[in-house]
Design a protein around this motif. Structure first.
Motif, PDB file in Angstrom:
ATOM      1  N   ASN A 343       0.815  -1.205   0.000  1.00 30.86           N
ATOM      2  CA  ASN A 343       0.000   0.000   0.000  1.00 30.86           C
ATOM      3  C   ASN A 343       0.856   1.265   0.000  1.00 30.86           C
ATOM      4  O   ASN A 343       0.323   2.376  -0.001  1.00 30.86           O
ATOM      5  CB  ASN A 343      -0.922   0.008   1.220  1.00 30.86           C
ATOM      6  CG  ASN A 343      -1.946  -1.107   1.167  1.00 30.86           C
ATOM      7  OD1 ASN A 343      -2.452  -1.438   0.108  1.00 30.86           O
ATOM      8  ND2 ASN A 343      -2.256  -1.687   2.318  1.00 30.86           N
ATOM      9  N   ASN A 344       2.154   1.103   0.058  1.00 26.29           N
ATOM     10  CA  ASN A 344       3.070   2.245   0.087  1.00 26.29           C
ATOM     11  C   ASN A 344       4.168   2.048  -0.960  1.00 26.29           C
ATOM     12  O   ASN A 344       5.298   1.688  -0.630  1.00 26.29           O
ATOM     13  CB  ASN A 344       3.676   2.402   1.486  1.00 26.29           C
ATOM     14  CG  ASN A 344       4.434   3.704   1.648  1.00 26.29           C
ATOM     15  OD1 ASN A 344       4.446   4.542   0.736  1.00 26.29           O
ATOM     16  ND2 ASN A 344       5.077   3.880   2.777  1.00 26.29           N
ATOM     17  N   PRO A 345       3.845   2.281  -2.229  1.00 25.15           N
ATOM     18  CA  PRO A 345       4.822   2.015  -3.300  1.00 25.15           C
ATOM     19  C   PRO A 345       6.002   2.968  -3.296  1.00 25.15           C
ATOM     20  O   PRO A 345       7.030   2.675  -3.916  1.00 25.15           O
ATOM     21  CB  PRO A 345       3.989   2.168  -4.573  1.00 25.15           C
ATOM     22  CG  PRO A 345       2.878   3.098  -4.203  1.00 25.15           C
ATOM     23  CD  PRO A 345       2.571   2.808  -2.762  1.00 25.15           C
ATOM     24  N   THR A 346       5.876   4.102  -2.608  1.00 29.64           N
ATOM     25  CA  THR A 346       6.958   5.097  -2.630  1.00 29.64           C
ATOM     26  C   THR A 346       8.271   4.501  -2.136  1.00 29.64           C
ATOM     27  O   THR A 346       9.346   4.787  -2.682  1.00 29.64           O
ATOM     28  CB  THR A 346       6.575   6.307  -1.770  1.00 29.64           C
ATOM     29  OG1 THR A 346       5.330   6.841  -2.222  1.00 29.64           O
ATOM     30  CG2 THR A 346       7.637   7.396  -1.858  1.00 29.64           C
ATOM     31  N   ILE A 347       8.200   3.671  -1.105  1.00 28.64           N
ATOM     32  CA  ILE A 347       9.413   3.070  -0.538  1.00 28.64           C
ATOM     33  C   ILE A 347      10.138   2.236  -1.594  1.00 28.64           C
ATOM     34  O   ILE A 347      11.348   2.357  -1.797  1.00 28.64           O
ATOM     35  CB  ILE A 347       9.064   2.204   0.685  1.00 28.64           C
ATOM     36  CG1 ILE A 347       8.482   3.081   1.798  1.00 28.64           C
ATOM     37  CG2 ILE A 347      10.289   1.444   1.188  1.00 28.64           C
ATOM     38  CD1 ILE A 347       7.994   2.306   2.997  1.00 28.64           C
ATOM     39  N   TYR A 348       9.383   1.388  -2.287  1.00 30.76           N
ATOM     40  CA  TYR A 348       9.988   0.527  -3.301  1.00 30.76           C
ATOM     41  C   TYR A 348      10.522   1.343  -4.475  1.00 30.76           C
ATOM     42  O   TYR A 348      11.557   0.998  -5.064  1.00 30.76           O
ATOM     43  CB  TYR A 348       8.968  -0.497  -3.801  1.00 30.76           C
ATOM     44  CG  TYR A 348       8.636  -1.558  -2.784  1.00 30.76           C
ATOM     45  CD1 TYR A 348       9.507  -2.624  -2.551  1.00 30.76           C
ATOM     46  CD2 TYR A 348       7.467  -1.503  -2.039  1.00 30.76           C
ATOM     47  CE1 TYR A 348       9.209  -3.603  -1.615  1.00 30.76           C
ATOM     48  CE2 TYR A 348       7.157  -2.476  -1.092  1.00 30.76           C
ATOM     49  CZ  TYR A 348       8.042  -3.522  -0.895  1.00 30.76           C
ATOM     50  OH  TYR A 348       7.751  -4.486   0.042  1.00 30.76           O
TER      51      TYR A 348
END
Length: 574
Positions: A343-348
């Protein structure tokens, strides 16, 4: 009249209007022209590629009294009524909302009656994979004993969910994704007919964002028209689709090539802040890297994409080595798989930018780093084995004639290992182990593998779940080196824990790693420890329990008795 979406206004009404499916439409036209009508057809393929439209055209063509070369006239009362959806002999059903046994039984009963107006009674069942098991069984009976002048057309985007017994009784046609240039050509026709001005670069962006679906392309075009000020520009298309401009991709990948990590991360944050969608961003970068590679190896294949041949693109193609592009593609592909389950693609995405801006040889940052380490270890082991074999060969050649074999050759030597089996953790899992928990793990095993990165997937591929409880799962590896690596990799353990919790509701076990070689011994010790009640929950083959908990002293007595009786038998024979 109320406004109609473009995909409804421009729905294909003749086989020649269906874009990008020439082989299928020609086959259907020939079958109609030659009166070779089957009783059941299966249309499969991605969304928006023309399956339902082809089904309705087929229904019109076989019932049209004025059809020519397999094409309906679209002028007669029969064609107009089928197009309007008022023809009672052509029944279109949505299996997503009519998926029960009763609905299919009702269809089966109605199929017994002859058509009232048309020559053929047609049943078009859309999204047929949504039918229940009972409904499929009811439909199977009808397909096994087809009535005269009754045709079933089944359409689905997921053919793997349809029973093989159904598929084998149909003629299957696989609709493919529509080529980007075919979509662009059709969009030009639509906009020219609607007298709407546009930039050709905008249509390229829309066609790529549609991912091979004409319906999606027309829907995006609808949005772009509403967003624009009379002319569909490239900037309008970029805003509506959330895609990256070629200039953005040029600057971003140039920063990665120059190892400007801070600049690449800053640009990424600006893109995300402006509303760019993570999945679309990754898809754009993947296609961009693919085009870079193609431009290096076969420039003529990219020459027609004049909108992308910017100065920045050409400069990158000249400066970037092919292995570097391979590295970029691998990183972006792995990130695509990881973004699907978060749910948090920014990290990847940020991690991907760091990887892109570094050399693939840096194992700590490269997605293939662990694989590189493993290959080096394997090479070292192979060299060591070759040295040992050479030493043994030398000793055997220097041994005096008639000498006995060295003890080191005839005896099994016990090798020492630095890996310590987590016996207590294994026993803790076995105390609460159930067949249901183990079945849950094995049912999602393939999906679990696909959710991991390439390196993690390769590591877990050489393993198997042996036991599972509500709190833990015992995973046995084929090789000790992989087992030890997994036990020392906290990120790997956390990834397995998180992915299982996502795939199985209310279930988040901790993984315990052992070698397959040690599993029988651990299981035997557990069963022999007075906890035999757990045997019904463990995966124990018939007859193994008694063998597992047998007294070792009894085994020794049996061995001695066999040796004694064997010796007596040999004496008697002499």
């Amino acid at each position: 009249m109320a406004y109609q979406a473009l995909y409804r206004v421009w729905r294909s009404q003749r086989f020649d209007d269906v874009v990008g499916q020439k082989a299928i439409t020609q086959t259907l036209k020939n079958a109609i022209d030659q009166k070779q009508i089957s009783h059941a057809y299966l249309f499969t393929g991605p969304r928006g590629t023309g399956k339902t439209s082809a089904a309705k055209i087929f229904a019109k063509a076989i019932n049209c009294p004025h059809q020519v070369n397999g094409e309906p006239c679209n002028e007669c009362e029969m064609c107009r009524s089928i197009t309007a959806g008022t023809q009672e002999d052509v029944i279109e059903i949505d299996a997503a909302s009519n998926n029960g046994v009763e609905e299919i039984r009702f269809i089966r009963d109605r199929a017994n009656y002859a058509p009232t107006q048309a020559e053929y009674k047609i049943y078009i069942i859309d999204e047929v994979h949504m039918l229940s098991t009972g409904a499929f069984n009811a439909l199977l009976k009808t397909l096994e004993e087809p009535r005269k002048n009754v045709v079933f057309i089944l359409a689905t985007t997921e053919p793997h969910k349809i029973p093989a017994t159904i598929i084998s009784r149909t003629q299957r046609f696989d609709f493919k994704r529509i080529n980007t240039q075919d979509i662009v050509s059709h969009l030009k026709t639509v906009l020219d007919s609607s007298e709407i001005s546009y930039e050709e670069e905008a249509l390229q962006v829309i066609a790529r964002a549609a991912e091979g679906g004409m319906r999606d392309a027309l829907s995006i075009t609808d949005q772009a028209i509403a967003f624009s000020d009379g002319t569909v520009t490239m900037q309008d298309a970029l805003e509506v689709t959330g895609s990256l401009s070629f200039d953005m991709m040029d600057r971003l990948m140039q920063a990665c090539l120059d190892k400007e990590v801070a600049q690449a991360l800053s640009m990424l944050r600006e893109l995300l802040a402006s509303g760019k969608e993570a999945r679309r961003l990754l898809e754009n970068l993947l296609v961009y890297c693919r085009d870079l590679l193609m431009y290096q190896q076969a420039p003529q294949l990219v020459a027609d994409k004049s909108t992308q041949l910017t100065d920045g693109f050409r400069a990158l193609a000249q400066q970037t080595a092919a292995p570097k592009i391979y590295h970029w593609i691998a990183v972006l592909n792995d990130t695509q798989n990881e973004v699907r389950f978060t749910n948090n693609p920014t990290i990847y995405l940020e991690v991907a930018m760091v990887k892109l801006a570094n050399d693939p040889e840096q194992a700590a940052l490269s997605s293939g780093g662990a694989a590189t380490d493993t290959s080096q270890e394997v090479q070292q082991l192979q060299i060591a084995v070759q040295k040992l074999q050479a030493e043994i060969q030398r000793l055997q050649e220097n041994r005096p004639a008639g000498a006995a074999e060295p003890a080191t050759v005839t005896k099994k030597t016990k090798t020492t290992s630095s890996f310590r089996l987590p016996k207590e953790k294994v026993f803790q899992v076995l105390k609460g182990a159930t067949k249901k928990d183990l079945a849950n793990i094995r049912n999602i095993w393939d999906d679990l593998l696909m959710s991991l990165s390439v390196t993690q997937r390769a590591m877990l591929h050489a393993s198997e779940a042996k036991a599972a409880s509500q709190t833990g799962v015992v995973i046995a590896f084929d090789y000790e080196i992989l087992c030890q690596r997994a036990s020392n990799d906290q990120d790997f353990q956390l990834m397995i824990h998180n992915q299982i919790s996502k795939m199985v509701k209310d279930y988040a076990p901790q993984a315990v790693f052992i070698t397959k070689e040690s599993w029988p011994t651990l299981r035997r010790e557990f069963l022999a420890g007075g906890q035999v009640a757990a045997e019904t929950e463990l995966e124990v083959e018939a007859g193994d329990v008694a063998e597992e908990i047998a007294d070792p002293a009894e085994d020794e007595v049996v061995t001695q008795a066999q040796a004694l009786f064997g010796a007596l038998t040999s004496i008697e024979e002499n």
